[in-house]
Design a protein around this motif. Structure first.
Motif, mmCIF file in Angstrom:
data_model
loop_
_atom_site.group_PDB
_atom_site.id
_atom_site.type_symbol
_atom_site.label_atom_id
_atom_site.label_comp_id
_atom_site.label_asym_id
_atom_site.label_seq_id
_atom_site.Cartn_x
_atom_site.Cartn_y
_atom_site.Cartn_z
ATOM 1 N N PRO A 118 0.833 -1.213 0.000
ATOM 2 C CA PRO A 118 0.000 0.000 0.000
ATOM 3 C C PRO A 118 0.865 1.259 0.000
ATOM 4 O O PRO A 118 2.039 1.218 0.372
ATOM 5 N N PRO A 119 0.290 2.393 -0.380
ATOM 6 C CA PRO A 119 1.088 3.638 -0.429
ATOM 7 C C PRO A 119 1.641 4.055 0.928
ATOM 8 O O PRO A 119 2.757 4.574 1.011
ATOM 9 N N PHE A 120 0.885 3.870 2.018
ATOM 10 C CA PHE A 120 1.391 4.303 3.317
ATOM 11 C C PHE A 120 2.568 3.452 3.782
ATOM 12 O O PHE A 120 3.505 3.943 4.425
ATOM 13 N N GLU A 121 2.567 2.161 3.450
ATOM 14 C CA GLU A 121 3.707 1.317 3.775
ATOM 15 C C GLU A 121 4.936 1.723 2.962
ATOM 16 O O GLU A 121 6.061 1.787 3.485
ATOM 17 N N ARG A 122 4.732 2.010 1.693
ATOM 18 C CA ARG A 122 5.849 2.419 0.837
ATOM 19 C C ARG A 122 6.440 3.748 1.310
ATOM 20 O O ARG A 122 7.671 3.914 1.349
ATOM 21 N N ALA A 123 5.566 4.678 1.688
ATOM 22 C CA ALA A 123 6.057 5.976 2.165
ATOM 23 C C ALA A 123 6.844 5.830 3.469
ATOM 24 O O ALA A 123 7.905 6.452 3.652
ATOM 25 N N ASN A 126 10.204 4.149 2.674
ATOM 26 C CA ASN A 126 11.115 5.079 2.010
ATOM 27 C C ASN A 126 11.681 6.097 2.994
ATOM 28 O O ASN A 126 12.874 6.456 2.927
ATOM 29 N N SER A 304 4.301 0.258 10.312
ATOM 30 C CA SER A 304 3.553 1.201 9.460
ATOM 31 C C SER A 304 2.061 0.893 9.479
ATOM 32 O O SER A 304 1.227 1.818 9.476
ATOM 33 N N GLU A 308 -0.810 3.353 10.900
ATOM 34 C CA GLU A 308 -1.961 3.727 10.072
ATOM 35 C C GLU A 308 -3.265 3.558 10.843
ATOM 36 O O GLU A 308 -4.211 4.332 10.644
#
Length: 346
Positions: A118-123, A126, A304, A308
Motif C-alpha cells: 500500500p502507499p502508506f507502507e511504501r512511504a 522510504n 507502518s 496507520e
C-alpha cells in the motif's frame, strides 16, 4: 663595411676611430673574412639553441628512448585503470543482480496476496531508508574527520578497556535515549540520533584508518548489494512472514558476540580453535545480520500498519537505527574478509 659599422656605432665615434679602422682593414683580410663568416645572431636569440646543442652533446642517447618509454607507459596507465574500474562495476552489478534473484527465489516463493504494498507502507519504508542513508553518511563523514584530525590515534594510545567500555556506554545511552524521546520532539531526538551516529563512527574509524580506500569502497558496494537484495525480499514477501525469526537471530547474535571475545580467553597456541571462532565471527555474523535486515524490514512494514490504525506513532528515526546497526556489522565484516584475502595474495 666601414659605413655599416659607422651606422651601428654612431657618427660621433666614427670620426674619432676612422683612422684606426682604415689601418686595420688594410693590414690583413683575415679579420674581414672572419667577420663575414662569423656573423651570428646575438646571444639573446642563440641562448636556447646553444643550451639545446649542449644538452644533445652531454645527454646519452638512451635517455630519450627511456623517457619516451616512460611517457608511453604513463599515458597507457589510465586506460588500464578505466578498464579495471568498468570491470569491477560490471562485476558488482552482476553480484547484486545474482544475489537478488537467488535470495528472491529461495526466500520469497510466496509473495503478498493483498495486491502489493500500500502507499502508506511504501512511504514509511522510504522515509526509514532515507534516515538510514543519512545516518550512514553522518557516520562515514565523522569517521573520516576523526582520522584526519588525529583523534583516532589519540584513542588508540589510551587505555583500550576504558575506550571500549566508555564507547559502549555512550553508544547504548544515546541509542536508548533516541528511542525513548517522542517523535514530535524533533530537536532533542535528532540531536541524540546524531550523537549515536558519532559514537558508531568512533568504533569504525580505526578500521577505516588502516584499510585502503579502494577496499573500503568495495566493502561498501558489497554491503549495499547484500542489504538491498534482502530488503527487497522482505518488502515483497507476505505480511509478517519472517517475524518469527527474531528469537533465533538473537541467539545467533549472542554466539557471534561470544566468538568475537574468544581470543581474550583462548590461548594463542590453539590455532585451529581461534580460526574456527574467527570464521564464526565473520561468516556467521554475515548470516545473522543479513537475517536481521530481513526481520527489520518486515518489522518496519508491521509498524507502518500499526501507525496507520493510530496504535503507535510513526517514528522513522527509531526504525533507521536498526538498519544502521545491520549495515555497520555487515560492512565491518566485509572489510575484514577483503583484507584477509588481500593479505593471502601477498
Amino acid at each position: 663595411m666601414s659605413f655599416t659599422i659607422a651606422v651601428r656605432q654612431g657618427p660621433a665615434r666614427l670620426a674619432s676611430r676612422l683612422p684606426q679602422l682604415t689601418k686595420a682593414s688594410f693590414r690583413s683580410t683575415a679579420p674581414i673574412r672572419a667577420f663575414h663568416q662569423s656573423t651570428k645572431p646575438s646571444n639573446f636569440f642563440t641562448s636556447r639553441t646553444t643550451v639545446a646543442s649542449t644538452l644533445l652533446k652531454t645527454t646519452p642517447k638512451n635517455a630519450f628512448t627511456n623517457s619516451s618509454r616512460r611517457y608511453m607507459q604513463q599515458s597507457a596507465a589510465p586506460t588500464v585503470d578505466s578498464g579495471s574500474t568498468m570491470r569491477r562495476l560490471l562485476t558488482g552489478g552482476a553480484i547484486f543482480g545474482g544475489t537478488l534473484i537467488a535470495i528472491n527465489a529461495v526466500f520469497n516463493r510466496e509473495t503478498r496476496e493483498d495486491g502489493g504494498m500500500p502507499p502508506f507502507e511504501r512511504a514509511y519504508l522510504n522515509s526509514t531508508f532515507l534516515h538510514t542513508g543519512l545516518g550512514v553518511g553522518i557516520i562515514g563523514l565523522t569517521a573520516r574527520q576523526m582520522v584526519q584530525s588525529g583523534f583516532v590515534y589519540r584513542l588508540m594510545v589510551t587505555n583500550p578497556w576504558v575506550v571500549a567500555i566508555g564507547g559502549l556506554a555512550l553508544s547504548f545511552g544515546t541509542m536508548l535515549g533516541t528511542r525513548a524521546i517522542d517523535p514530535d520532539n524533533y530537536v532533542p531526538k535528532y540531536a541524540l540520533w546524531t550523537a549515536f551516529n558519532a559514537t558508531q563512527a568512533a568504533f569504525i574509524a580505526p578500521l577505516i584508518a588502516f584499510a585502503p580506500g579502494a577496499l573500503i569502497a568495495r566493502a561498501g558496494l558489497y554491503t549495499v548489494a547484500m542489504m538491498g537484495s534482502i530488503s527487497f525480499v522482505g518488502a515483497t514477501a507476505k505480511q509478517e512472514k519472517y517475524m518469527y525469526i527474531g528469537g533465533p537471530l538473537l541467539a545467533g547474535a549472542a554466539i557471534v558476540a561470544v566468538s568475537g571475545l574468544a581470543p581474550l580467553v583462548i590461548p594463542a597456541t590453539a590455532v585451529r580453535t581461534l580460526a574456527f571462532t574467527e570464521n564464526i565471527w565473520l561468516y556467521g555474523g554475515l548470516a545473522v545480520f543479513g537475517g536481521f535486515t530481513l526481520y527489520d524490514v518486515q518489522k518496519i512494514l508491521y509498524h507502518s500498519r500499526l501507525a496507520e490504525r493510530g496504535i503507535i506513532k510513526k517514528d522513522p528515526v527509531n526504525e533507521s537505527i536498526s538498519l544502521e546497526l545491520d549495515f555497520l556489522n555487515i560492512f565491518v565484516r566485509m572489510v575484514q574478509i577483503l583484507m584477509m584475502q588481500q593479505n593471502r595474495r601477498k
